[in-house]
Enzyme design. Structure first.
Site, short mmCIF file in Angstrom:
data_model
loop_
_atom_site.label_atom_id
_atom_site.label_comp_id
_atom_site.label_asym_id
_atom_site.label_seq_id
_atom_site.Cartn_x
_atom_site.Cartn_y
_atom_site.Cartn_z
N GLY A 91 13.60 -1.28 -3.65
CA GLY A 91 13.44 -2.50 -3.56
C GLY A 91 14.16 -2.93 -2.07
O GLY A 91 13.75 -4.07 -1.55
N TYR A 223 4.47 13.83 2.62
CA TYR A 223 4.48 12.47 2.14
C TYR A 223 2.87 12.25 1.68
O TYR A 223 2.68 11.52 0.62
CB TYR A 223 4.66 11.47 3.30
#
Length: 401
Positions: A91, A223
């Protein structure tokens, strides 16, 4: 949301196919499943009275426990009218804080929990619930979901492109092993799960201009590989276990509220900081490298709209979204309209350039626009003026005059 319950933590159902009737075994953890299966196999295949037993043992299935719709969750019932209880992992990254702010306005501050493994700055800590959460710690993550009665899980934890290439083992652990924990917990507890994907999920053999939702991907970064893995695993869990999995492929995201985080598209954020602080920007991509981009407000709004879209309106589970497409040269030209003294120098980084050259030049997001009404608000001129207004009060005064 559906009414849900939690009765026996970690209980799994395992069917062993033998010469005897099938049985059900409550198993607390996956390691016990493996141990039990090996033990039964040894017993059934050991010599009895001098003869070798010829009995097959087949592991029928191991799946997250499905929760009945009429069960109770800690004796608290939820109706369709109640707000979701949201957990955001990772977050403190570029998107998590902004999304939490948006969702808290809509659902109430205490219904949205930010989590990360880093210490939050004071303004984040005091803005609403924050909790430590390591996605590699399955038990801790599961306790958070249960104790906070989470119904929506937004999974932002990931290592970005350039950072991931510099530390592949860590990227593999966070982006893949962590993902598996998230998927199992979300499916077990009947959560609505959102995982973002990226332009990095495509590779040099993908069509680049435009890139459709469904095509060859074949990325060449850890990724990108991990994001394709997330897309496919999420869709598999949706069709296999009924998981409400939702995914958007983000273009490069530009925000005034966060520093560049190691992504190949982060030049488009760095240019604004450098233009204001030093008047000189060193770009690590070639001037004509065109990539799809989006201002963060559009990105966050798209995420909320996709999360709230009725399931019956979704013809797929992974969508491209887009707003604009530009090159470093085009971005610099637009910034020059506001800051004509800006000096731009190109010092190409071979690794980042190779990554950018394998990515889409433009996204085809027609399915998102047709299925759930996606529509962007920011084009390049609006993006540049908005960024400079946020970052530079002097620019605001100049524009007003």
């Amino acid at each position: 949301m559906e009414d849900v319950s939690y009765k026996k933590p970690g209980t799994r159902l395992v069917l062993l196919e033998t010469s005897h009737p099938a049985s059900e075994f409550p198993v607390p953890e996956m390691s016990v499943v493996r141990t039990l299966t090996r033990g039964v196999t040894r017993v059934l295949q050991s010599p009895v009275c001098g003869c070798q037993a010829v009995t097959s043992v087949r592991f029928i299935g191991f799946s997250p426990r499905q929760v009945t719709s009429d069960a109770n969750f800690h004796s608290v019932s939820f109706s369709e009218a109640d707000h979701p209880r949201v957990l955001i992992t990772g977050g403190l990254g570029q998107l998590g804080v902004g999304l939490a702010k948006l969702l808290r306005k809509q659902f109430g501050k205490n219904n949205v929990i930010l989590s990360d493994i880093r210490k939050p700055p004071d303004h984040v800590f005091y803005s609403g619930p924050f909790i430590y959460s390591d996605i590699l710690d399955y038990k801790n993550l599961r306790e958070i979901v249960v104790n906070n009665r989470i119904t929506w899980l937004i999974h932002y934890s990931a290592l970005l492109s350039a950072v991931g290439e510099a530390n592949v083992p860590l990227a593999r652990a966070v982006n893949i092993t962590g993902l598996h924990n998230i998927l199992d917990i979300a499916a077990e507890h009947g959560l609505r799960l959102f995982i973002p994907s990226t332009i990095g999920a495509f590779g040099p053999t993908s069509p680049r201009n435009p890139t459709p939702d469904l095509c060859i991907q074949r990325p060449r970064t850890i990724y990108g590989v991990s994001k394709v893995h997330a897309e496919l695993m999420g869709e598999y869990y949706h069709y296999r276990y009924g998981l409400d999995f939702r995914c958007l492929r983000y273009p490069g995201i530009i925000s005034a509220d966060s520093q560049p985080g190691g992504g190949t598209t982060d030049y488009a954020v760095q240019i604004f900081h450098d233009a204001i602080k030093t008047g000189r920007f060193v770009c690590n991509l070639k001037p004509g490298t065109r990539l799809p981009m989006m201002y963060i407000d559009d990105c966050l709004r798209a995420t909320v709209e996709m999360l709230e879209a009725p399931a019956e309106s979704l013809t797929m589970r992974t969508y491209n979204i887009n707003a604009m497409s530009f090159s470093p040269e085009e971005l610099a030209q637009e910034v020059h309209k506001h800051l004509p003294e800006l000096e731009v120098v190109y010092d190409v980084d071979a690794v980042r350039q190779a990554i950018a050259d394998s990515w889409p030049m433009n996204f085809d997001d027609g399915n998102a626009r047709d299925d759930w009404g996606w529509k962007h608000e920011y084009d390049l001129p609006e993006l540049v003026s908005t960024m400079l207004n946020h970052l530079n009060p002097v620019c605001r005064a100049v524009q007003a005059s």
